[in-house]
Design a protein around this motif. Sequence first.
Motif, short mmCIF file in Angstrom:
data_model
loop_
_atom_site.label_atom_id
_atom_site.label_comp_id
_atom_site.label_asym_id
_atom_site.label_seq_id
_atom_site.Cartn_x
_atom_site.Cartn_y
_atom_site.Cartn_z
N ALA A 249 -8.75 0.88 -3.84
CA ALA A 249 -8.20 0.58 -5.16
C ALA A 249 -7.25 1.67 -5.62
CB ALA A 249 -9.34 0.41 -6.17
N VAL A 250 -7.56 2.93 -5.32
CA VAL A 250 -6.66 4.04 -5.68
C VAL A 250 -5.33 3.90 -4.93
CG1 VAL A 250 -6.33 6.53 -5.56
CG2 VAL A 250 -8.56 5.61 -6.24
N PHE A 251 -5.41 3.60 -3.63
CA PHE A 251 -4.18 3.40 -2.86
C PHE A 251 -3.33 2.29 -3.46
CE2 PHE A 251 -6.02 5.85 0.67
CZ PHE A 251 -4.88 6.44 1.22
N ARG A 252 -3.95 1.15 -3.75
CA ARG A 252 -3.19 0.03 -4.27
C ARG A 252 -2.57 0.35 -5.62
NH1 ARG A 252 -7.62 -2.49 -1.90
NH2 ARG A 252 -8.74 -2.66 -3.89
N ALA A 253 -3.32 1.04 -6.48
CA ALA A 253 -2.79 1.41 -7.79
C ALA A 253 -1.60 2.36 -7.66
CB ALA A 253 -3.89 2.05 -8.64
N ALA A 254 -1.76 3.40 -6.83
CA ALA A 254 -0.68 4.37 -6.66
C ALA A 254 0.55 3.75 -6.02
CB ALA A 254 -1.18 5.55 -5.83
N GLU A 255 0.32 2.86 -5.06
CA GLU A 255 1.45 2.20 -4.40
C GLU A 255 2.19 1.28 -5.37
OE1 GLU A 255 -0.67 0.41 -1.21
OE2 GLU A 255 -0.61 2.22 0.05
N GLU A 256 1.46 0.62 -6.28
CA GLU A 256 2.11 -0.21 -7.29
C GLU A 256 3.03 0.64 -8.18
OE1 GLU A 256 1.21 -2.88 -11.28
OE2 GLU A 256 -0.49 -2.18 -10.06
N ILE A 257 2.52 1.80 -8.58
CA ILE A 257 3.32 2.68 -9.43
C ILE A 257 4.59 3.12 -8.70
CG2 ILE A 257 3.36 4.91 -10.60
CD1 ILE A 257 0.28 4.57 -10.94
N LEU A 258 4.42 3.58 -7.46
CA LEU A 258 5.55 4.12 -6.71
C LEU A 258 6.55 3.04 -6.29
CD1 LEU A 258 3.69 6.71 -4.45
CD2 LEU A 258 5.33 7.22 -6.28
N GLN A 259 6.04 1.88 -5.87
CA GLN A 259 6.91 0.86 -5.31
C GLN A 259 7.49 -0.08 -6.35
OE1 GLN A 259 4.58 -1.04 -2.23
NE2 GLN A 259 4.20 0.89 -1.16
N ASN A 260 6.68 -0.38 -7.41
CA ASN A 260 7.13 -1.37 -8.40
C ASN A 260 7.43 -0.77 -9.76
OD1 ASN A 260 6.55 -3.22 -6.37
ND2 ASN A 260 4.51 -3.68 -7.18
N GLY A 261 6.91 0.41 -9.99
CA GLY A 261 7.08 0.99 -11.32
C GLY A 261 6.28 0.28 -12.39
N THR A 262 5.20 -0.40 -11.98
CA THR A 262 4.35 -1.13 -12.92
C THR A 262 2.93 -0.59 -12.87
OG1 THR A 262 3.87 -2.81 -11.23
CG2 THR A 262 5.75 -3.23 -12.71
N PHE A 263 2.12 -1.08 -13.83
CA PHE A 263 0.79 -0.51 -14.01
C PHE A 263 -0.28 -1.59 -14.20
CE2 PHE A 263 4.11 2.19 -15.64
CZ PHE A 263 3.89 3.41 -14.99
N SER A 264 -0.08 -2.74 -13.58
CA SER A 264 -1.02 -3.85 -13.78
C SER A 264 -2.39 -3.56 -13.17
CB SER A 264 -0.45 -5.14 -13.19
OG SER A 264 -0.33 -5.04 -11.77
N TYR A 265 -2.49 -2.58 -12.29
CA TYR A 265 -3.79 -2.23 -11.71
C TYR A 265 -4.81 -1.92 -12.78
CZ TYR A 265 -2.82 2.63 -12.86
OH TYR A 265 -2.56 3.77 -13.54
N ALA A 266 -4.33 -1.41 -13.93
CA ALA A 266 -5.24 -1.02 -15.00
C ALA A 266 -6.00 -2.22 -15.57
CB ALA A 266 -4.48 -0.31 -16.11
N ASP A 267 -5.47 -3.43 -15.38
CA ASP A 267 -6.16 -4.62 -15.88
C ASP A 267 -7.48 -4.84 -15.18
OD1 ASP A 267 -3.99 -5.09 -17.54
OD2 ASP A 267 -3.02 -6.49 -16.14
N HIS A 268 -7.63 -4.30 -13.97
CA HIS A 268 -8.85 -4.49 -13.19
C HIS A 268 -9.75 -3.26 -13.19
CE1 HIS A 268 -6.98 -8.16 -11.70
NE2 HIS A 268 -5.90 -7.45 -11.41
N ALA A 269 -9.34 -2.22 -13.89
CA ALA A 269 -10.13 -0.99 -13.93
C ALA A 269 -11.33 -1.16 -14.86
CB ALA A 269 -9.26 0.18 -14.40
N LYS A 270 -12.40 -0.47 -14.55
CA LYS A 270 -13.57 -0.47 -15.42
C LYS A 270 -13.18 0.21 -16.73
CE LYS A 270 -17.96 -1.63 -15.60
NZ LYS A 270 -18.37 -3.05 -15.44
N PRO A 271 -13.48 -0.38 -17.88
CA PRO A 271 -13.08 0.22 -19.15
C PRO A 271 -13.64 1.63 -19.32
CG PRO A 271 -13.74 -2.06 -19.50
CD PRO A 271 -14.09 -1.71 -18.07
N TYR A 272 -12.83 2.49 -19.91
CA TYR A 272 -13.21 3.88 -20.17
C TYR A 272 -14.51 3.95 -20.96
CZ TYR A 272 -12.95 8.47 -22.49
OH TYR A 272 -13.22 9.71 -22.97
N GLY A 273 -14.63 3.14 -21.97
CA GLY A 273 -15.81 3.18 -22.83
C GLY A 273 -17.08 2.83 -22.09
N ASN A 274 -16.99 1.88 -21.17
CA ASN A 274 -18.16 1.49 -20.39
C ASN A 274 -18.68 2.64 -19.54
OD1 ASN A 274 -17.29 -0.96 -21.45
ND2 ASN A 274 -17.78 -2.12 -19.61
N LEU A 275 -17.73 3.30 -18.86
CA LEU A 275 -18.13 4.43 -18.01
C LEU A 275 -18.63 5.60 -18.85
CD1 LEU A 275 -15.29 4.34 -15.33
CD2 LEU A 275 -17.66 3.60 -15.06
#
Length: 282
Positions: A249-275
């Motif tokens: 998941a870290v690889f996919r998120a970082a690659e999205e940022i570098l390759q697409n300049g987008t941040f949609s990976y955050a939609d699938h991240a566990k919410p900060y408050g939950n953790l």
Amino acid sequence: MSTSTANLFEARANEFKMLHQRAGIFVVPNPWDAGSAMILESLGFKALATTSAGLAFSLGKPDGHASITREETLQNVKNIIAATSLPVSADLENGYGDDPMVCAETINLAANIGLAGGSIEDATGNPADPIYPFELAVERVKAAVQAAGDSPYPFTLTARAENLIYGRPDLKDTIKRLVAFADAGADVLFAPGLKTRQEIEAVVKAVAPRPVNVVMGLSGSDFSLNMLEDIGVKRVSIGSSLIRAAYGAVFRAAEEILQNGTFSYADHAKPYGNLNKLFGGH
């Protein structure tokens, strides 16, 4: 060690042993740190087992090359034991030394910090000569068994035969080793790398009635828990698959940022408050 701590360690050890004696199969997932252990406990698992690969990767080191010290492993185990109320077994690799007495010393140290169990493998940590000779492998397990028997509470010892994951696809020798480990007194037998129903059945039959652990979470495997229970497997671990899934998941998120300049990976991240809520209860 205080009486209350000793009683707690004994209760967890007995609980872990009972999981192997009661009817049915069970999964022992593999956290790599205190946080992942707390997540797994919160989801309802009944016991945990550490992963040497997970610890190595979290420290930026390779697995299987004797890159993790005994001290690093035991400190990580202490953190996990302190973070959870579940029984914890540890991947103790080759016992952190070739000599059988070093294996025994490692088991003694493991029991004294509150582990409910641990595994000793016949892999050397030396890529040029990856598997111990048969006789030495058996002597190492015998020493570990004796040390486990000297523990103040029931310590569940798992003996591992590593041929299949080190380029030695010799099922006959693997089973020979597992049978010898069972005869030496190991509580659980484990040969990572079994791929087919026939291979798993052969191992289960050879060491019966001792329980067998099988590792899942490897790509290409289509076994279900029900299928494994039908074969006679008692315990299922998942090795490094959870940390590899997390790092994927870290690889996919970082690659999205570098390759697409987008941040949609955050939609699938566990919410900060939950953790924060989960870890704030520790």
